[in-house]
Motif scaffolding. Structure first.
Motif, short mmCIF file in Angstrom:
data_model
loop_
_atom_site.label_atom_id
_atom_site.label_comp_id
_atom_site.label_asym_id
_atom_site.label_seq_id
_atom_site.Cartn_x
_atom_site.Cartn_y
_atom_site.Cartn_z
N VAL A 1 9.63 -5.99 -75.88
CA VAL A 1 9.15 -4.87 -75.08
C VAL A 1 8.81 -5.45 -73.71
N LYS A 2 9.73 -5.22 -72.75
CA LYS A 2 9.67 -5.94 -71.46
C LYS A 2 9.94 -4.97 -70.32
N ARG A 3 8.96 -4.82 -69.47
CA ARG A 3 9.05 -3.87 -68.36
C ARG A 3 9.70 -4.46 -67.11
N ALA A 4 9.37 -5.73 -66.82
CA ALA A 4 9.86 -6.37 -65.60
C ALA A 4 9.87 -7.88 -65.79
N SER A 5 10.47 -8.59 -64.84
CA SER A 5 10.43 -10.04 -64.84
C SER A 5 10.45 -10.55 -63.40
N PRO A 6 9.98 -11.78 -63.17
CA PRO A 6 9.98 -12.31 -61.80
C PRO A 6 11.38 -12.46 -61.22
N SER A 7 12.34 -12.78 -62.07
CA SER A 7 13.70 -13.02 -61.58
C SER A 7 14.51 -11.74 -61.39
N ILE B 1 12.78 -3.86 -64.80
CA ILE B 1 13.91 -3.72 -65.72
C ILE B 1 14.03 -2.29 -66.22
N LYS B 2 12.88 -1.66 -66.47
CA LYS B 2 12.89 -0.29 -66.96
C LYS B 2 11.80 0.53 -66.25
N GLU B 3 12.25 1.45 -65.39
CA GLU B 3 11.32 2.28 -64.63
C GLU B 3 10.61 3.29 -65.54
N ASN B 4 11.40 4.00 -66.36
CA ASN B 4 10.85 5.01 -67.27
C ASN B 4 10.41 4.29 -68.55
N PHE B 5 9.23 3.67 -68.48
CA PHE B 5 8.79 2.74 -69.52
C PHE B 5 7.70 3.35 -70.39
N HIS C 1 6.00 2.05 -73.79
CA HIS C 1 6.01 0.92 -74.72
C HIS C 1 6.05 1.33 -76.17
N LEU C 2 5.38 2.42 -76.52
CA LEU C 2 5.37 2.87 -77.91
C LEU C 2 6.73 3.40 -78.35
N GLU C 3 7.36 4.19 -77.50
CA GLU C 3 8.69 4.73 -77.83
C GLU C 3 9.70 3.60 -77.99
N ILE C 4 9.62 2.61 -77.12
CA ILE C 4 10.54 1.47 -77.20
C ILE C 4 10.32 0.70 -78.50
N ALA C 5 9.07 0.44 -78.83
CA ALA C 5 8.75 -0.29 -80.07
C ALA C 5 9.24 0.47 -81.30
N GLN C 6 9.06 1.78 -81.30
CA GLN C 6 9.50 2.60 -82.44
C GLN C 6 11.02 2.61 -82.56
N SER C 7 11.70 2.64 -81.41
CA SER C 7 13.16 2.61 -81.42
C SER C 7 13.68 1.28 -81.94
N TYR C 8 13.00 0.19 -81.57
CA TYR C 8 13.35 -1.13 -82.08
C TYR C 8 13.18 -1.18 -83.61
N GLU C 9 12.07 -0.64 -84.08
CA GLU C 9 11.80 -0.64 -85.52
C GLU C 9 12.87 0.17 -86.25
N GLN C 10 13.23 1.33 -85.71
CA GLN C 10 14.27 2.17 -86.31
C GLN C 10 15.64 1.48 -86.30
N MET D 1 16.52 -3.66 -73.25
CA MET D 1 15.65 -2.80 -72.46
C MET D 1 16.44 -1.95 -71.45
N ARG D 2 17.57 -2.47 -70.99
CA ARG D 2 18.33 -1.74 -69.96
C ARG D 2 19.10 -0.54 -70.52
N GLN D 3 19.19 -0.42 -71.85
CA GLN D 3 19.91 0.69 -72.46
C GLN D 3 18.99 1.90 -72.64
N ASP D 4 19.58 3.08 -72.70
CA ASP D 4 18.80 4.31 -72.90
C ASP D 4 18.17 4.34 -74.29
N SER D 5 18.95 3.93 -75.30
CA SER D 5 18.46 3.91 -76.68
C SER D 5 18.40 2.47 -77.17
#
Length: 255
Positions: A46-52, A56-60, A62-71, A235-239
């Motif tokens: 679950v990664k929003r941005a990085s220094p380099s 990475i993901k503007e519409n962030f 964290h819970l929805e992303i984590a749940q999608s990963y689990e699914q 993270m860069r993908q919609d789903s």
């Protein structure tokens, strides 16, 4: 960049207030990687941005992303908690632990005992310890403290020399190879193959960074990795669920 981040982290530590203990279910990262859902364990980040790469993901969410990963069948999650450089927050991990039944790795620059205690308090199952960030003897002290406080550790290295110096002190249960050089931020998954031959057989090996395709998965598995840690390409993908399936060469209807 690593030196700059560590200087910032020292300043943060001087003002760190350790929160109250979160009561959450504990899940073992080691066990999850030992018995993965696929041929290779997946720690999805679950990664929003990085220094380099910047944001990475503007519409962030964290819970929805984590749940999608689990699914999508991830074996574990990695949650960035560094605020200044990665736009993360420890509250992201606290929220996710209340919703997700997977091991959660706290991804941060942990260099002080108070951060280990903080990690245990916020509900992390495991923490990242970076070999290039400290002397092996200090890393071992934090490693022992982590296990005493009910945490596991992913001990990360980039260079062979770093791994050798750590192995002269102790043998970590889980060793990560960061394919990204934290000094230059150049990335090559060949780093995993180069380091794998020096990893003890009793340790689980995780390949981190630069993994974005099924070919990459196949390459690091053939190189000896037991698991991968993947953030940006998912993270860069919609789903995130669909992104995991694509990464492992599965059809969209595989799950």
């Amino acid at each position: 960049m690593l030196k700059q981040i560590l200087q910032t982290k020292q300043e943060e530590i001087s003002q760190l207030v350790v929160p109250e203990q979160q009561i959450t279910e504990h899940y073992s990262l080691y066990e999850a990687l030992s018995k993965p859902n696929r041929t290779l364990g997946l720690i999805a980040e679950v990664k929003r941005a990085s220094p380099s790469k910047g944001m990475i993901k503007e519409n962030f969410n964290h819970l929805e992303i984590a749940q999608s990963y689990e699914q999508g069948g991830a074996d574990a999650l990695s949650v960035l908690t560094d605020e200044q450089y990665f736009k993360g927050h420890r509250n992201f991990l606290i929220d996710i632990k209340k919703q997700i039944q997977l091991p959660v790795l706290r991804k941060d620059f942990i260099i002080d005992p108070i951060q280990v205690t903080e990690s245990a308090r916020i509900g992390a199952d495991a923490i990242l310890l970076i070999g290039e960030a400290m002397e092996p003897s200090k890393l071992y002290e934090l490693y022992k403290q982590a296990y005493e406080e009910g945490l596991e550790c992913l001990v990360e290295v980039h260079a062979k020399e770093t791994l050798e110096s750590i192995l002269n002190v102790f043998t970590p249960a889980i060793i990560g190879v960061n394919n990204r050089d934290l000094h230059t931020f150049t990335t090559s998954i060949e780093q995993t193959k180069e380091i794998a031959q020096f990893v003890p057989k009793d340790s689980l090996l995780v390949s981190e960074s630069g993994i974005g395709s099924y070919e990459d998965i196949h390459y690091v598995k053939q190189s000896g990795a037991h698991g991968v840690l993947v953030g940006e390409s998912l993270m860069r993908q919609d789903s995130q669920k669909a992104a995991i399936q694509k990464l492992f060469g599965e059809s969209a209807h595989a799950r």
